[in-house]
Structures are given as C-alpha cells and as structure tokens.
Motif scaffolding. Structure first.
Motif, short mmCIF file in Angstrom:
data_model
loop_
_atom_site.label_atom_id
_atom_site.label_comp_id
_atom_site.label_asym_id
_atom_site.label_seq_id
_atom_site.Cartn_x
_atom_site.Cartn_y
_atom_site.Cartn_z
N GLY A 159 0.79 -1.04 0.05
CA GLY A 159 -0.13 -0.06 -0.24
C GLY A 159 0.80 1.27 -0.04
N ASP A 160 2.30 1.07 -0.09
CA ASP A 160 3.13 2.37 -0.25
C ASP A 160 2.88 3.22 -1.21
OD1 ASP A 160 5.55 3.55 1.09
OD2 ASP A 160 6.15 3.31 -0.82
N ARG A 161 3.04 4.30 -1.23
CA ARG A 161 2.88 5.33 -2.55
C ARG A 161 3.78 4.87 -3.63
NH1 ARG A 161 1.97 8.57 1.69
NH2 ARG A 161 -0.10 9.93 1.80
N SER A 162 4.80 4.26 -3.38
CA SER A 162 5.80 3.91 -4.45
C SER A 162 5.40 2.76 -5.31
CB SER A 162 7.23 3.89 -4.11
OG SER A 162 7.15 2.75 -3.04
N GLU A 163 4.56 2.00 -4.66
CA GLU A 163 4.25 0.77 -5.30
C GLU A 163 2.78 0.85 -6.26
OE1 GLU A 163 3.95 -2.26 -2.12
OE2 GLU A 163 5.85 -3.05 -2.70
N ARG A 164 2.72 0.36 -7.42
CA ARG A 164 1.52 0.57 -7.92
C ARG A 164 1.62 -0.31 -9.54
NH1 ARG A 164 5.93 3.50 -9.81
NH2 ARG A 164 5.54 4.87 -11.62
N ILE A 165 0.24 -0.72 -9.71
CA ILE A 165 0.22 -1.34 -11.19
C ILE A 165 -0.52 -0.31 -11.97
CG2 ILE A 165 0.03 -3.87 -10.20
CD1 ILE A 165 -3.13 -3.36 -10.75
N ARG A 166 -1.03 0.74 -11.53
CA ARG A 166 -1.86 1.55 -12.35
C ARG A 166 -2.15 2.91 -11.32
NH1 ARG A 166 -7.38 -1.03 -13.61
NH2 ARG A 166 -5.84 -2.16 -14.66
N THR A 167 -2.23 4.12 -12.25
CA THR A 167 -2.26 5.38 -11.73
C THR A 167 -3.37 6.19 -12.41
OG1 THR A 167 0.10 5.84 -11.02
CG2 THR A 167 -1.25 7.69 -11.43
N TYR A 168 -4.38 6.54 -11.40
CA TYR A 168 -5.42 7.40 -11.86
C TYR A 168 -5.18 8.95 -11.65
CZ TYR A 168 -7.60 2.75 -11.32
OH TYR A 168 -7.83 1.57 -11.32
N ASN A 169 -4.73 9.88 -12.57
CA ASN A 169 -4.46 11.08 -12.54
C ASN A 169 -5.86 11.90 -13.01
OD1 ASN A 169 -3.59 13.69 -13.36
ND2 ASN A 169 -1.55 12.88 -13.20
N PHE A 170 -6.38 12.54 -11.93
CA PHE A 170 -7.84 13.13 -12.22
C PHE A 170 -7.47 14.45 -12.70
CE2 PHE A 170 -9.25 9.58 -9.77
CZ PHE A 170 -10.75 9.83 -9.90
N PRO A 171 -6.26 15.36 -12.28
CA PRO A 171 -6.17 16.60 -13.01
C PRO A 171 -6.03 16.50 -14.75
CG PRO A 171 -5.06 16.49 -10.80
CD PRO A 171 -5.50 15.06 -11.08
N GLN A 172 -5.37 15.53 -14.82
CA GLN A 172 -5.07 15.28 -16.43
C GLN A 172 -5.91 14.45 -16.92
OE1 GLN A 172 -0.93 14.28 -17.02
NE2 GLN A 172 -0.12 15.90 -15.55
N GLY A 173 -6.96 14.00 -16.29
CA GLY A 173 -8.05 13.05 -16.88
C GLY A 173 -7.57 11.73 -17.50
N ARG A 174 -6.62 11.09 -16.83
CA ARG A 174 -5.70 9.84 -17.72
C ARG A 174 -5.76 8.73 -16.60
NH1 ARG A 174 -0.51 9.85 -16.17
NH2 ARG A 174 0.49 12.18 -15.81
N VAL A 175 -5.50 7.66 -17.24
CA VAL A 175 -5.33 6.28 -16.32
C VAL A 175 -4.23 5.71 -17.17
CG1 VAL A 175 -7.00 5.29 -17.34
CG2 VAL A 175 -6.23 4.31 -15.33
N THR A 176 -3.14 5.35 -16.20
CA THR A 176 -2.05 4.65 -16.84
C THR A 176 -1.86 3.35 -16.00
OG1 THR A 176 -1.04 6.37 -17.42
CG2 THR A 176 0.62 4.81 -17.44
N ASP A 177 -1.69 2.14 -17.06
CA ASP A 177 -1.34 0.77 -16.32
C ASP A 177 0.26 0.78 -16.65
OD1 ASP A 177 -0.92 -1.99 -16.35
OD2 ASP A 177 -2.95 -2.02 -15.56
N HIS A 178 0.90 0.78 -15.61
CA HIS A 178 2.39 0.64 -15.72
C HIS A 178 3.06 -0.79 -16.32
CE1 HIS A 178 2.21 4.71 -13.90
NE2 HIS A 178 1.42 4.18 -12.79
N ARG A 179 2.21 -1.59 -16.04
CA ARG A 179 2.79 -2.94 -16.44
C ARG A 179 2.85 -3.17 -18.10
NH1 ARG A 179 -2.02 -6.01 -13.31
NH2 ARG A 179 -3.04 -4.31 -14.22
N ILE A 180 1.81 -2.62 -18.78
CA ILE A 180 1.91 -2.56 -20.17
C ILE A 180 2.29 -1.10 -20.88
CG2 ILE A 180 0.51 -4.73 -20.42
CD1 ILE A 180 -1.90 -2.98 -20.78
N GLY A 181 2.32 -0.09 -19.84
CA GLY A 181 2.73 1.15 -20.61
C GLY A 181 1.59 1.62 -21.33
N LEU A 182 0.12 1.37 -20.92
CA LEU A 182 -0.79 1.79 -21.53
C LEU A 182 -1.61 3.26 -20.95
CD1 LEU A 182 -3.16 1.77 -24.05
CD2 LEU A 182 -4.35 0.25 -22.71
#
Length: 355
Positions: free
Chosen positions: A299-322
């Motif tokens: 649950g640490d902030r540095s660990e993630r599979i996906r980021t939901y960025n609301f100010p930029q209206g985007r979602v990124t999956d870091h495993r496949i770079g999409l």
C-alpha cells in the motif's frame, strides 16, 4: 499445431453427437459436463474451420493466377491472394493463442477485496470509487455482484470491502486487477488546491468449488457480532454478522451483508475457501507472504500497477505502458479496453515464452 487442431475438431464432432443422444440427455450431470467441454472447444474449431476455408480459397486463387492472361483480372487475383495470405496469417496467430494452456480458474466467479492504503480519508474515498467502478463494469457484463463485507469510513468512503462477482469468465477478465492502484487528485477537503497521492490495494481471488478445498471445522474459530452501518434496527440489535478465523493459517474473513446469520456464515465460508485456495496455490511456488506481498503490495505510494490522474483526466497501467485519456468513463466502469490490452499482453508473453 495442425495435427492437434485436427484432433480437437474430431473430439468436437464426437461431443456434438454425444450431447444429442437421449441417454446422455437423461443423465443431467454427464450432459452438463459434456456441454461445457463442447462449448470450450467451439471457438478453436470455428477458427480452425475459418483457417481451412481461407487456405482452400488461397490455393484456388493461386491456381487461377497461373493461367490468367487478362491483365485486369490478373491484378484482381493478386489483390485477392494478398488479402487471403494476410487473413490466413491472422487466423494462425489467433489459433496459437487459443491453443495456449488455459488458466483452470478463468471461467470461475471471483471474490474481490479492496483496502484503503496510504492517504487516510482520501484513500478510503478512492477505494469507494474503485468499488463502484467494478460494480459498474459488472453491470456492463451482465454479471451479478454480491456484497460480503464492508467497513465504511467516516467521510463516506470504505476502509475495506469484500464482494463476489458472479458471471461467466469473470476471473479471466478481472484477475489482472490485483495490485496497488494509485490516485492523484485534489481531495474535497483540500483548501489549498494541492494534488494528493493516495493508494488502495485490490486482490482478485477465484471462487472455488467445495470439492477443491476441504476445511476441518476444528480448525475454525467463529465469532458473531452486531452488524454496523446501514441496515435498519434489525442488524444493530442481533448478532447476525460472522467472523471466521482459520487457525492454521491465521486467515480471517467476515460477512455482515445478510440479516440471516446462516447466510452470512455461508458467504464467509465461500470467501474463506477462496482465500485458502489462493494460499495453498501460492505456497506451492513460494512462501505465501512473499506471493501476497507481490500481489497486493504494502500500500506504499511507490508501489503501483496503475495510476489514476484526475487533474489530467488519464489512467495509466504501468505493466503494459498503456495510457487512456478517458478517466471519467473509466471510473464509470468502462474498463474493457484496458482489460483486453492486459489479456493480450499476457497472451503475447506466453507465446514468446513458448518459442
């Protein structure tokens, strides 16, 4: 590959005959088993039939092209040959994917656990948003969702929630959701307009049948307590909620969704079986604690599979770079494009591993 496909086609034809026989239909257990096997082969057989038909058309076009003297007709044949070769290669790639070993749990229902991680109240609010996202996705798939346990936060979010998703192929589509999900947004309580980063963890477990895992009653510690949250006077006055601890592993599950203690116990046992199945499967490869850490993280902030960025209206999956620039509809359950991309990446990795 094509010898194997021919065997599958033969098996499919045999099953087609079997499931129409009166004596098989009369035996509902056997008929259901054979229909399920028949259905599992259908997509492969249809793709194989399509490949054979394409190959036949290609051979006919090649023969015609050898004797065609009319220039315009010859050009048309060459274009047809080009298209048929392309179609044949596409079908071959599809067949390679269809022949990959299938995860035995792919057709199972799932149990999803969501827990707020780093970020306090904002993490709990986002956990509630992600829970709704999965509920909306399930609606789009026409799947059924059943709540098992919810621990609400004071501001309307959830500290943790457990629910089951019931539908064909639920695990095959949702299994890649396990991991740490990170959100970047300005909380409603933020007066300075600063962007905060919070995390939640998601774990997706296949729901297992009774025959797959056996639980000894003497290994269980069962507690009852009064349900909290919404539900009216009844849930607050009776000890209908159930908490079950599996003593050998220390795994704890709870259910307070139903008014009936018996129904809550049934749901809790179903969740426990899935957790134990996950535990023993993981233990066969490595220590459970390490596998669990890799699946849901800390649950640490540095660990993630996906980021939901609301100010930029985007979602990124870091495993496949999409990255998808459609966060609003994504949070409303329109996550199919991401899921299909993850499934394709997994299939591609398996294909490359076989080479």
């Amino acid at each position: 590959m094509f010898d194997k496909l021919a065997e599958i086609k033969k098996k499919f034809q045999q099953l087609t005959e079997q499931i129409s026989q009166p004596e098989v239909i009369a035996n509902q257990g056997l008929w259901t088993k054979l229909v399920k096997e028949h259905s599992s082969l259908q997509e492969v057989v249809e793709a194989y039939d399509g490949w054979k038909k394409t190959d036949e058309n290609l051979q006919e076009a090649l023969i015609l092209a050898e004797t065609e003297t009319d220039g315009e007709m010859a050009d048309m044949l060459q274009e047809e040959i080009h298209n048929l070769k392309k179609q044949k290669l596409q079908l071959e790639e599809q067949l390679k994917i269809l022949l990959l070993p299938k995860d035995p749990n792919d057709d199972n229902n799932v149990i999803i656990e969501i827990r707020a991680g780093a970020g306090g109240d904002e993490a709990a609010l986002f956990a509630g948003d992600v829970k709704r996202m999965y509920f909306r996705f399930a609606e789009r798939q026409r799947w059924k969702v059943e709540e098992i346990n919810v621990n609400d936060s004071e501001l309307g979010g959830i500290k943790e929630a457990t629910f089951s998703v019931i539908g064909a192929g639920a695990y095959s589509k949702l299994k890649f959701e396990s991991g740490v999900h990170r959100v970047q947004r300005i909380p409603a309580t933020e007066s300075q307009g600063r962007i905060h980063t919070s995390t939640i963890t998601v774990a997706v477990l296949p729901e297992v049948d009774d025959i797959e895992i056996t639980i000894d009653e003497k290994d269980l510690k069962i507690d009852t307590y009064r349900s909290g949250g919404a539900g009216g006077q009844h849930v607050n006055k009776t000890e209908s909620a159930i908490r079950i601890t599996h003593l050998p592993t220390g795994i704890v599950v709870a259910c307070q969704d139903e008014r009936s203690q018996i129904k809550n116990r049934d749901k809790a046992m179903k969740t426990l079986k899935s957790k134990l199945y996950d535990f023993y499967q993981s233990q066969a490869e490595k220590e459970y604690s390490e596998t669990r850490r890799l699946q849901v993280g800390t649950g640490d902030r540095s660990e993630r599979i996906r980021t939901y960025n609301f100010p930029q209206g985007r979602v990124t999956d870091h495993r496949i770079g999409l990255t998808l620039h459609s966060l609003e509809t994504f949070m409303d359950g329109d996550i199919g494009e991401m899921i299909e991309a993850l499934r394709l990446a997994d299939q591609t990795a398996k294909l490359q591993g076989d080479k």
